[in-house]
Write a protein that holds these residues in place. Structure first.
Motif, PDB file in Angstrom:
ATOM      1  N   ARG A   1       0.844  -1.184   0.000  1.00 49.52           N
ATOM      2  CA  ARG A   1       0.000   0.000   0.000  1.00 49.52           C
ATOM      3  C   ARG A   1       0.888   1.246   0.000  1.00 49.52           C
ATOM      4  O   ARG A   1       1.956   1.260   0.619  1.00 49.52           O
ATOM      5  CB  ARG A   1      -0.911   0.006   1.232  1.00 49.52           C
ATOM      6  N   VAL A   2       0.448   2.268  -0.720  1.00 50.08           N
ATOM      7  CA  VAL A   2       1.181   3.534  -0.711  1.00 50.08           C
ATOM      8  C   VAL A   2       1.228   4.058   0.721  1.00 50.08           C
ATOM      9  O   VAL A   2       0.193   4.084   1.408  1.00 50.08           O
ATOM     10  CB  VAL A   2       0.507   4.553  -1.650  1.00 50.08           C
ATOM     11  N   PRO A   3       2.395   4.441   1.217  1.00 55.13           N
ATOM     12  CA  PRO A   3       2.495   4.864   2.626  1.00 55.13           C
ATOM     13  C   PRO A   3       1.720   6.154   2.887  1.00 55.13           C
ATOM     14  O   PRO A   3       1.412   6.911   1.948  1.00 55.13           O
ATOM     15  CB  PRO A   3       4.007   5.081   2.813  1.00 55.13           C
ATOM     16  N   PRO A   4       1.377   6.430   4.147  1.00 56.30           N
ATOM     17  CA  PRO A   4       0.690   7.688   4.475  1.00 56.30           C
ATOM     18  C   PRO A   4       1.520   8.893   4.042  1.00 56.30           C
ATOM     19  O   PRO A   4       2.753   8.902   4.149  1.00 56.30           O
ATOM     20  CB  PRO A   4       0.544   7.625   5.998  1.00 56.30           C
ATOM     21  N   LEU A   5       0.844   9.904   3.546  1.00 56.57           N
ATOM     22  CA  LEU A   5       1.492  11.119   3.064  1.00 56.57           C
ATOM     23  C   LEU A   5       1.085  12.290   3.957  1.00 56.57           C
ATOM     24  O   LEU A   5       0.083  12.234   4.676  1.00 56.57           O
ATOM     25  CB  LEU A   5       1.092  11.406   1.614  1.00 56.57           C
ATOM     26  N   THR A   6       1.871  13.336   3.895  1.00 59.93           N
ATOM     27  CA  THR A   6       1.548  14.541   4.644  1.00 59.93           C
ATOM     28  C   THR A   6       1.781  15.758   3.761  1.00 59.93           C
ATOM     29  O   THR A   6       2.657  15.752   2.884  1.00 59.93           O
ATOM     30  CB  THR A   6       2.415  14.649   5.920  1.00 59.93           C
ATOM     31  N   ALA A   7       0.973  16.780   3.960  1.00 64.83           N
ATOM     32  CA  ALA A   7       1.126  18.070   3.280  1.00 64.83           C
ATOM     33  C   ALA A   7       1.170  19.150   4.348  1.00 64.83           C
ATOM     34  O   ALA A   7       0.475  19.063   5.364  1.00 64.83           O
ATOM     35  CB  ALA A   7      -0.021  18.318   2.306  1.00 64.83           C
ATOM     36  N   GLU A   8       1.992  20.165   4.118  1.00 62.31           N
ATOM     37  CA  GLU A   8       2.094  21.237   5.113  1.00 62.31           C
ATOM     38  C   GLU A   8       2.474  22.544   4.447  1.00 62.31           C
ATOM     39  O   GLU A   8       2.920  22.583   3.295  1.00 62.31           O
ATOM     40  CB  GLU A   8       3.117  20.895   6.198  1.00 62.31           C
ATOM     41  N   THR A   9       2.279  23.624   5.171  1.00 56.95           N
ATOM     42  CA  THR A   9       2.725  24.942   4.749  1.00 56.95           C
ATOM     43  C   THR A   9       3.067  25.765   5.986  1.00 56.95           C
ATOM     44  O   THR A   9       2.491  25.526   7.065  1.00 56.95           O
ATOM     45  CB  THR A   9       1.652  25.661   3.910  1.00 56.95           C
ATOM     46  N   ARG A  10       4.004  26.706   5.821  1.00 57.77           N
ATOM     47  CA  ARG A  10       4.354  27.650   6.894  1.00 57.77           C
ATOM     48  C   ARG A  10       4.290  29.080   6.375  1.00 57.77           C
ATOM     49  O   ARG A  10       4.824  30.000   7.003  1.00 57.77           O
ATOM     50  CB  ARG A  10       5.748  27.338   7.441  1.00 57.77           C
ATOM     51  N   PHE A  11       3.675  29.214   5.221  1.00 59.47           N
ATOM     52  CA  PHE A  11       3.508  30.535   4.605  1.00 59.47           C
ATOM     53  C   PHE A  11       2.470  31.336   5.413  1.00 59.47           C
ATOM     54  O   PHE A  11       1.477  30.765   5.874  1.00 59.47           O
ATOM     55  CB  PHE A  11       3.038  30.342   3.158  1.00 59.47           C
ATOM     56  N   PRO A  12       2.653  32.637   5.673  1.00 62.28           N
ATOM     57  CA  PRO A  12       3.685  33.496   5.092  1.00 62.28           C
ATOM     58  C   PRO A  12       4.850  33.819   6.026  1.00 62.28           C
ATOM     59  O   PRO A  12       5.915  34.234   5.578  1.00 62.28           O
ATOM     60  CB  PRO A  12       2.896  34.766   4.803  1.00 62.28           C
ATOM     61  N   LEU A  13       4.685  33.669   7.354  1.00 67.92           N
ATOM     62  CA  LEU A  13       5.690  34.147   8.300  1.00 67.92           C
ATOM     63  C   LEU A  13       6.559  33.049   8.870  1.00 67.92           C
ATOM     64  O   LEU A  13       7.600  33.329   9.459  1.00 67.92           O
ATOM     65  CB  LEU A  13       5.003  34.896   9.466  1.00 67.92           C
ATOM     66  N   GLY A  14       6.130  31.809   8.748  1.00 69.11           N
ATOM     67  CA  GLY A  14       6.886  30.702   9.328  1.00 69.11           C
ATOM     68  C   GLY A  14       6.674  30.529  10.811  1.00 69.11           C
ATOM     69  O   GLY A  14       7.358  29.724  11.449  1.00 69.11           O
ATOM     70  N   THR A  15       5.713  31.269  11.381  1.00 65.58           N
ATOM     71  CA  THR A  15       5.466  31.178  12.821  1.00 65.58           C
ATOM     72  C   THR A  15       4.453  30.084  13.169  1.00 65.58           C
ATOM     73  O   THR A  15       4.331  29.711  14.336  1.00 65.58           O
ATOM     74  CB  THR A  15       4.968  32.526  13.360  1.00 65.58           C
ATOM     75  N   PHE A  16       3.721  29.610  12.164  1.00 64.81           N
ATOM     76  CA  PHE A  16       2.761  28.533  12.373  1.00 64.81           C
ATOM     77  C   PHE A  16       2.973  27.447  11.317  1.00 64.81           C
ATOM     78  O   PHE A  16       3.341  27.739  10.170  1.00 64.81           O
ATOM     79  CB  PHE A  16       1.314  29.042  12.294  1.00 64.81           C
ATOM     80  N   ARG A  17       2.729  26.224  11.733  1.00 70.72           N
ATOM     81  CA  ARG A  17       2.806  25.075  10.821  1.00 70.72           C
ATOM     82  C   ARG A  17       1.408  24.492  10.679  1.00 70.72           C
ATOM     83  O   ARG A  17       0.792  24.097  11.669  1.00 70.72           O
ATOM     84  CB  ARG A  17       3.762  24.019  11.365  1.00 70.72           C
ATOM     85  N   VAL A  18       0.922  24.449   9.437  1.00 68.68           N
ATOM     86  CA  VAL A  18      -0.381  23.866   9.135  1.00 68.68           C
ATOM     87  C   VAL A  18      -0.137  22.598   8.339  1.00 68.68           C
ATOM     88  O   VAL A  18       0.597  22.617   7.348  1.00 68.68           O
ATOM     89  CB  VAL A  18      -1.257  24.856   8.336  1.00 68.68           C
ATOM     90  N   TRP A  19      -0.740  21.490   8.774  1.00 69.24           N
ATOM     91  CA  TRP A  19      -0.464  20.224   8.103  1.00 69.24           C
ATOM     92  C   TRP A  19      -1.688  19.330   8.087  1.00 69.24           C
ATOM     93  O   TRP A  19      -2.693  19.569   8.780  1.00 69.24           O
ATOM     94  CB  TRP A  19       0.704  19.516   8.784  1.00 69.24           C
ATOM     95  N   THR A  20      -1.603  18.284   7.276  1.00 65.67           N
ATOM     96  CA  THR A  20      -2.631  17.256   7.215  1.00 65.67           C
ATOM     97  C   THR A  20      -1.966  15.915   6.978  1.00 65.67           C
ATOM     98  O   THR A  20      -0.811  15.859   6.536  1.00 65.67           O
ATOM     99  CB  THR A  20      -3.644  17.545   6.093  1.00 65.67           C
ATOM    100  N   VAL A  21      -2.665  14.831   7.276  1.00 66.70           N
ATOM    101  CA  VAL A  21      -2.195  13.471   7.031  1.00 66.70           C
ATOM    102  C   VAL A  21      -3.190  12.803   6.088  1.00 66.70           C
ATOM    103  O   VAL A  21      -4.405  12.883   6.299  1.00 66.70           O
ATOM    104  CB  VAL A  21      -2.064  12.663   8.342  1.00 66.70           C
ATOM    105  N   TRP A  22      -2.658  12.136   5.071  1.00 64.72           N
ATOM    106  CA  TRP A  22      -3.483  11.530   4.020  1.00 64.72           C
ATOM    107  C   TRP A  22      -3.052  10.083   3.833  1.00 64.72           C
ATOM    108  O   TRP A  22      -1.872   9.801   3.675  1.00 64.72           O
ATOM    109  CB  TRP A  22      -3.304  12.349   2.734  1.00 64.72           C
ATOM    110  N   ARG A  23      -4.031   9.169   3.848  1.00 71.92           N
ATOM    111  CA  ARG A  23      -3.762   7.746   3.623  1.00 71.92           C
ATOM    112  C   ARG A  23      -4.363   7.318   2.285  1.00 71.92           C
ATOM    113  O   ARG A  23      -5.574   7.056   2.203  1.00 71.92           O
ATOM    114  CB  ARG A  23      -4.339   6.899   4.758  1.00 71.92           C
ATOM    115  N   PRO A  24      -3.559   7.241   1.220  1.00 78.90           N
ATOM    116  CA  PRO A  24      -4.100   6.798  -0.070  1.00 78.90           C
ATOM    117  C   PRO A  24      -4.493   5.318  -0.019  1.00 78.90           C
ATOM    118  O   PRO A  24      -3.918   4.520   0.728  1.00 78.90           O
ATOM    119  CB  PRO A  24      -2.932   7.028  -1.044  1.00 78.90           C
ATOM    120  N   ALA A  25      -5.464   4.964  -0.845  1.00 79.22           N
ATOM    121  CA  ALA A  25      -5.913   3.571  -0.926  1.00 79.22           C
ATOM    122  C   ALA A  25      -5.148   2.781  -1.984  1.00 79.22           C
ATOM    123  O   ALA A  25      -5.258   1.557  -2.023  1.00 79.22           O
ATOM    124  CB  ALA A  25      -7.413   3.525  -1.233  1.00 79.22           C
TER     125      ALA A  25
END
Length: 321
Positions: free
Chosen positions: A152-176
């Motif tokens: 199975r394709v391993p779990p993936l993650t997406a993130e961004t720290r735009f615009p200041l880099g003071t916060f990290r926004v992310w998600t976890v995705w499990r492809p089938a």
């Protein structure tokens, strides 16, 4: 298993398997980064100093920086929220090689989304992109399976720290989606096994002392390059071609039992895995030489043939053996 690993396993098990996902408030997370915590501490110090010394300009600077941080948090969360990610099914690959995963990132927003990164969860190999307004961007990431079989394709993650880099926004995705991994071909395999006489054919063999499937003649003008036996050209410095008429009287069978018998003593891998690795190398070699070949595995037999589809069928059988 540690507490953190148990929590991660529990958390990932709650995420549904899907090859397409749209990010919403329910599956996007946000936390301050290390610079964000430092900014918070700095703002606290500025506020305390402004109160103690009654500095009006201190208040202005503190609230201005605080407002900028709050706006940055909102922009950062909105950069990831609302995008749709579609997985492009990965092609089959050999064990030990990188499997490339393609992902289409789509945005319906009328402004550009900057600084979005994707990676395999738990790794630091990020691929970064900007998604154009009401457009899409293609991102490629890779992982390396070590064993043959269906993975199975391993779990993936997406993130961004735009615009200041003071916060990290992310998600976890499990492809089938799943990816088929072929055995790693042996680097220096022995020659191909001898051909077997066809049923009802003339049992006249040209088997060499090396046991290599043979049947050659002098090169004739117009012979296809795939019929030229380049190994013999390198040894004898003479162009020779495979004799198609003689080859028609024999069938080349690649047998797991044959590969196991030919296995070199002291091989580092398990006997069956090494035999499958040898069979994989033989399939690729026979295909390169333009031969008709069949495959015999326990409980399965693929009749002799050639071509890309036949090679794929043989490799799939080896992967699932």
């Amino acid at each position: 298993m540690g507490l953190r690993q148990r929590f991660q396993t529990w958390f990932q098990s709650r995420i549904p398997l899907r090859d397409s996902t749209t990010l919403t408030q329910r599956n996007v997370y946000i936390l301050p980064t290390a610079p964000g915590f430092m900014l918070g501490a700095t703002l606290l110090v500025l506020l305390v100093a402004s109160i103690n010394y009654q500095l009006n300009l201190g208040y202005v600077l503190t609230f201005l920086l605080t407002g900028s941080a709050v706006v940055g948090m909102h922009v950062c969360h909105g950069t990831l929220r609302g995008i749709t990610m579609n997985l492009i099914a990965p092609d089959a690959q050999f064990a030990g090689a990188n499997v490339t995963i393609g992902i289409n990132v789509l945005s319906k927003r009328r402004s550009v989304r900057h600084g979005i990164g994707l990676a395999v969860l738990g790794t630091d190999h990020w691929s970064w992109t900007d998604v154009p307004a009401q457009g899409s961007a293609k991102v490629q990431i890779a992982f390396q399976p070590q064993r043959r079989g269906l993975h199975r394709v391993p779990p993936l993650t997406a993130e961004t720290r735009f615009p200041l880099g003071t916060f990290r926004v992310w998600t976890v995705w499990r492809p089938a989606a799943q990816v088929l991994v072929y055995p790693a071909p042996e680097l220096h395999p022995p020659p191909l096994p001898p051909g077997e006489p066809r049923a009802g054919g003339v049992a006249t063999t040209h088997q060499q002392s090396t046991g290599e499937f043979d049947g050659v003649r002098a090169y004739r003008r117009g012979d296809p390059l795939k019929l030229v036996v380049w190994k013999k050209v390198a040894k004898a410095d003479e162009l020779v071609s495979r004799d198609a008429q003689q080859v028609q009287r024999f069938e080349l069978w690649l047998d797991l039992a044959q590969a196991d018998k030919a296995r070199t003593a002291g091989a580092g891998s398990a006997p069956q895995e090494h035999a499958l690795s040898r069979l994989c190398a033989w399939v690729l070699l026979a295909e390169r030489q333009g031969l008709q070949y069949g495959l015999r595995l326990p409980g399965q037999e693929i009749l002799p043939g050639s071509g890309e589809a036949h090679k794929k069928n043989c490799l799939q059988a080896l992967a699932m053996a």
